[in-house]
Design a protein around this motif. Structure first.
Motif, PDB file in Angstrom:
ATOM      1  N   ALA A 136      95.723 137.519  36.111  1.00  0.00           N
ATOM      2  CA  ALA A 136      96.022 136.259  36.796  1.00  0.00           C
ATOM      3  C   ALA A 136      95.696 136.354  38.283  1.00  0.00           C
ATOM      4  O   ALA A 136      95.158 135.398  38.880  1.00  0.00           O
ATOM      5  CB  ALA A 136      97.484 135.896  36.591  1.00  0.00           C
ATOM      6  N   ARG A 137      96.002 137.489  38.896  1.00  0.00           N
ATOM      7  CA  ARG A 137      95.685 137.651  40.325  1.00  0.00           C
ATOM      8  C   ARG A 137      94.180 137.644  40.570  1.00  0.00           C
ATOM      9  O   ARG A 137      93.704 137.034  41.546  1.00  0.00           O
ATOM     10  CB  ARG A 137      96.297 138.957  40.845  1.00  0.00           C
ATOM     11  CG  ARG A 137      97.803 138.948  40.964  1.00  0.00           C
ATOM     12  CD  ARG A 137      98.266 140.108  41.824  1.00  0.00           C
ATOM     13  NE  ARG A 137      97.848 141.387  41.267  1.00  0.00           N
ATOM     14  CZ  ARG A 137      98.578 142.122  40.436  1.00  0.00           C
ATOM     15  NH1 ARG A 137      99.772 141.691  40.048  1.00  0.00           N
ATOM     16  NH2 ARG A 137      98.135 143.291  39.996  1.00  0.00           N
ATOM     17  N   GLU A 138      93.425 138.308  39.701  1.00  0.00           N
ATOM     18  CA  GLU A 138      91.973 138.328  39.859  1.00  0.00           C
ATOM     19  C   GLU A 138      91.390 136.932  39.663  1.00  0.00           C
ATOM     20  O   GLU A 138      90.465 136.528  40.389  1.00  0.00           O
ATOM     21  CB  GLU A 138      91.364 139.312  38.863  1.00  0.00           C
ATOM     22  CG  GLU A 138      89.851 139.396  38.900  1.00  0.00           C
ATOM     23  CD  GLU A 138      89.303 139.903  40.212  1.00  0.00           C
ATOM     24  OE1 GLU A 138      88.113 139.666  40.489  1.00  0.00           O
ATOM     25  OE2 GLU A 138      90.078 140.532  40.976  1.00  0.00           O
ATOM     26  N   ARG A 139      91.910 136.197  38.701  1.00  0.00           N
ATOM     27  CA  ARG A 139      91.419 134.831  38.463  1.00  0.00           C
ATOM     28  C   ARG A 139      91.724 133.929  39.656  1.00  0.00           C
ATOM     29  O   ARG A 139      90.867 133.150  40.089  1.00  0.00           O
ATOM     30  CB  ARG A 139      92.063 134.269  37.198  1.00  0.00           C
ATOM     31  CG  ARG A 139      91.597 132.880  36.820  1.00  0.00           C
ATOM     32  CD  ARG A 139      92.119 132.481  35.449  1.00  0.00           C
ATOM     33  NE  ARG A 139      91.675 131.159  35.076  1.00  0.00           N
ATOM     34  CZ  ARG A 139      92.391 130.048  35.302  1.00  0.00           C
ATOM     35  NH1 ARG A 139      93.573 130.132  35.885  1.00  0.00           N
ATOM     36  NH2 ARG A 139      91.915 128.873  34.951  1.00  0.00           N
ATOM     37  N   ASP A 140      92.929 134.037  40.222  1.00  0.00           N
ATOM     38  CA  ASP A 140      93.277 133.224  41.386  1.00  0.00           C
ATOM     39  C   ASP A 140      92.411 133.594  42.588  1.00  0.00           C
ATOM     40  O   ASP A 140      92.059 132.723  43.405  1.00  0.00           O
ATOM     41  CB  ASP A 140      94.751 133.404  41.726  1.00  0.00           C
ATOM     42  CG  ASP A 140      95.669 132.831  40.647  1.00  0.00           C
ATOM     43  OD1 ASP A 140      95.194 131.978  39.871  1.00  0.00           O
ATOM     44  OD2 ASP A 140      96.838 133.260  40.569  1.00  0.00           O
ATOM     45  N   ARG A 141      92.070 134.868  42.721  1.00  0.00           N
ATOM     46  CA  ARG A 141      91.226 135.291  43.842  1.00  0.00           C
ATOM     47  C   ARG A 141      89.838 134.674  43.746  1.00  0.00           C
ATOM     48  O   ARG A 141      89.274 134.218  44.755  1.00  0.00           O
ATOM     49  CB  ARG A 141      91.122 136.806  43.875  1.00  0.00           C
ATOM     50  CG  ARG A 141      90.330 137.350  45.058  1.00  0.00           C
ATOM     51  CD  ARG A 141      89.997 138.813  44.879  1.00  0.00           C
ATOM     52  NE  ARG A 141      89.061 139.012  43.779  1.00  0.00           N
ATOM     53  CZ  ARG A 141      87.744 138.839  43.880  1.00  0.00           C
ATOM     54  NH1 ARG A 141      87.212 138.438  45.029  1.00  0.00           N
ATOM     55  NH2 ARG A 141      86.960 139.053  42.841  1.00  0.00           N
ATOM     56  N   VAL A 142      89.268 134.641  42.533  1.00  0.00           N
ATOM     57  CA  VAL A 142      87.927 134.078  42.361  1.00  0.00           C
ATOM     58  C   VAL A 142      87.944 132.561  42.517  1.00  0.00           C
ATOM     59  O   VAL A 142      87.041 131.979  43.146  1.00  0.00           O
ATOM     60  CB  VAL A 142      87.369 134.481  40.981  1.00  0.00           C
ATOM     61  CG1 VAL A 142      86.033 133.786  40.724  1.00  0.00           C
ATOM     62  CG2 VAL A 142      87.205 135.981  40.875  1.00  0.00           C
ATOM     63  N   LEU A 143      88.980 131.911  41.996  1.00  0.00           N
ATOM     64  CA  LEU A 143      89.038 130.449  42.098  1.00  0.00           C
ATOM     65  C   LEU A 143      89.236 130.003  43.541  1.00  0.00           C
ATOM     66  O   LEU A 143      88.666 128.997  43.976  1.00  0.00           O
ATOM     67  CB  LEU A 143      90.157 129.907  41.221  1.00  0.00           C
ATOM     68  CG  LEU A 143      89.945 129.975  39.703  1.00  0.00           C
ATOM     69  CD1 LEU A 143      91.165 129.462  38.966  1.00  0.00           C
ATOM     70  CD2 LEU A 143      88.718 129.179  39.290  1.00  0.00           C
ATOM     71  N   GLY A 144      90.044 130.730  44.291  1.00  0.00           N
ATOM     72  CA  GLY A 144      90.286 130.352  45.679  1.00  0.00           C
ATOM     73  C   GLY A 144      91.203 129.152  45.789  1.00  0.00           C
ATOM     74  O   GLY A 144      91.972 128.820  44.879  1.00  0.00           O
ATOM     75  N   ALA A 145      91.110 128.473  46.910  1.00  0.00           N
ATOM     76  CA  ALA A 145      91.957 127.303  47.155  1.00  0.00           C
ATOM     77  C   ALA A 145      91.571 126.165  46.219  1.00  0.00           C
ATOM     78  O   ALA A 145      90.412 126.027  45.834  1.00  0.00           O
ATOM     79  CB  ALA A 145      91.811 126.865  48.613  1.00  0.00           C
ATOM     80  N   PRO A 146      92.543 125.346  45.827  1.00  0.00           N
ATOM     81  CA  PRO A 146      92.228 124.220  44.936  1.00  0.00           C
ATOM     82  C   PRO A 146      91.217 123.266  45.570  1.00  0.00           C
ATOM     83  O   PRO A 146      91.178 123.081  46.793  1.00  0.00           O
ATOM     84  CB  PRO A 146      93.589 123.535  44.729  1.00  0.00           C
ATOM     85  CG  PRO A 146      94.609 124.590  45.054  1.00  0.00           C
ATOM     86  CD  PRO A 146      93.990 125.448  46.116  1.00  0.00           C
ATOM     87  N   LEU A 147      90.418 122.652  44.721  1.00  0.00           N
ATOM     88  CA  LEU A 147      89.410 121.701  45.200  1.00  0.00           C
ATOM     89  C   LEU A 147      90.077 120.402  45.624  1.00  0.00           C
ATOM     90  O   LEU A 147      91.067 119.966  45.032  1.00  0.00           O
ATOM     91  CB  LEU A 147      88.392 121.420  44.096  1.00  0.00           C
ATOM     92  CG  LEU A 147      87.524 122.583  43.625  1.00  0.00           C
ATOM     93  CD1 LEU A 147      86.671 122.158  42.445  1.00  0.00           C
ATOM     94  CD2 LEU A 147      86.644 123.096  44.753  1.00  0.00           C
TER      95      LEU A 147
END
Length: 363
Positions: A136-147
């Motif tokens: 989950a942390r890796e996924r949040d890092r790649v996604l970044g801030a919400p669009l």
């Protein structure tokens, strides 16, 4: 082997030339034979033509994604993806264990010795237990801030149209393993990929969206009936994409327990036979087409079961295999009991209802 000119000179010096003799005939054949005979020419080499055996850069074979590091074919491929490899992630339920296999489990669809995982007949389990928090942390890092709304609207307008060249068709196989590699290939040059869903998976679009996000690491930013847009994330780096070893062939589906029993649970043999006859003689609730969109079928069946006890679905031209897959999906989603598959018709029984709980809920 002696050359042809040398044999001619020897024949002229040593052989007698009596008319009609075999020596004269042999000499005549040697003289008539051309000197540029290809059979006696020395073989040419690349060095004589000014070329070396090293291929050009354009001719060099590129290593496919997921190949062994360093180009060593003897070394198995390792992957850090924190889930078990399966042919289909959305259409294979782990709650039901197979009772047999149509091919020995030792035949891995990834090829012999190509990955560092063991094929069990249905999946290739990860070597280490997955860590959900780390993933989950890796996924949040790649996604970044919400669009923002403007950014989402721009991406939707760019990729939602039918003429978009960044599209993947999702068929009855659902979210397959090789589809993950296709998604990352599109993400090399595009921020989002358009996914068009058809067939059996459209019965449960929530399940499809979950597995797309969970297995690819992206995010669904647009959903309209059967059209999805999967966003890659602000900090996605194509050079750091995960290693996804490809399946070389589709594995045979294992053997599962029988879907339709001779006697439905909760009914006698005569009652089951009567329910089947009622269903076959009743008008169809809806007609399903091959590779159609079935997003509203579950709700229609649920509403029909409020007044009817048996429902018939007309699946003409859908195919026997797809009919059974639809029956399995409806059994789990409605829920209900499939009691007959005949002539591409699906007969569903709503099952035993608790009259006391129904009466209290209406009160």
């Amino acid at each position: 082997m002696a050359s042809l000119p040398f044999l001619r000179r020897v024949a002229l010096k040593t052989l007698p030339l009596r008319p009609g003799s075999s020596h004269a005939l042999l000499l005549l054949l040697l003289l008539r034979r051309p000197l540029s005979d290809a059979a006696h020419d020395p073989p040419f080499s690349l060095k004589s033509l000014g070329r070396t055996s090293k291929p050009r850069r354009s001719e060099a074979r590129k290593e496919p994604p997921g190949s062994s590091p360093g180009g060593d074919p003897e070394r198995p491929v390792g992957s850090d993806l924190p889930f078990d490899f399966k042919y289909s992630y959305s259409e294979r339920s782990a709650a039901i264990d197979p009772i047999g296999f149509r091919e020995p489990p030792r035949f891995s669809p990834f090829g012999p010795g190509r990955i560092d995982r063991t094929w069990t007949g249905t999946s290739a389990p990860a070597r280490e237990a997955p860590d959900p928090e780390r993933a989950a942390r890796e996924r949040d890092r790649v996604l970044g801030a919400p669009l923002s709304e403007e950014e989402v609207a721009e991406l939707v307008e760019r990729y939602r149209h039918s003429d978009c060249n960044r599209q993947i068709d999702l068929g009855k196989g659902g979210v397959t393993h090789n589809m993950l590699d296709d998604i990352h290939n599109h993400w090399k040059r595009a921020e989002a990929v358009r996914i068009k869903c058809l067939g059996v998976p459209t019965l449960d679009m929530d399940n499809v969206c979950f597995h797309l996000e969970d297995k690819s690491g992206g995010k669904i930013i647009y959903r309209n009936i059967n059209i999805l847009l999967l966003y890659r994330g602000r900090h996605y780096d194509p050079k750091q994409r995960p290693v996804i070893p490809l399946m070389l062939w589709k594995p045979y589906a294992p053997i599962y327990p029988k879907l339709v029993r001779n006697v439905a649970e909760g009914l006698t043999f005569e009652e089951t036979k009567e329910m089947r006859n009622i269903g076959l003689n009743s008008p169809p609730l809806t007609k399903l087409t091959r590779n159609g969109v079935y997003v509203n079928v579950v709700e229609k069946v649920r509403e029909a079961f409020e007044t009817e006890e048996v429902v018939r679905l007309d699946c003409k031209h859908v195919g026997t295999t797809d009919c059974k897959l639809i029956g399995v999906k409806l059994r789990d989603l409605v829920p209900c009991v499939p009691i007959l598959f005949k002539d591409e018709q699906i007969i569903l029984w709503r099952g035993k209802r608790d009259t006391k709980s129904n009466s209290t809920s209406h009160a």
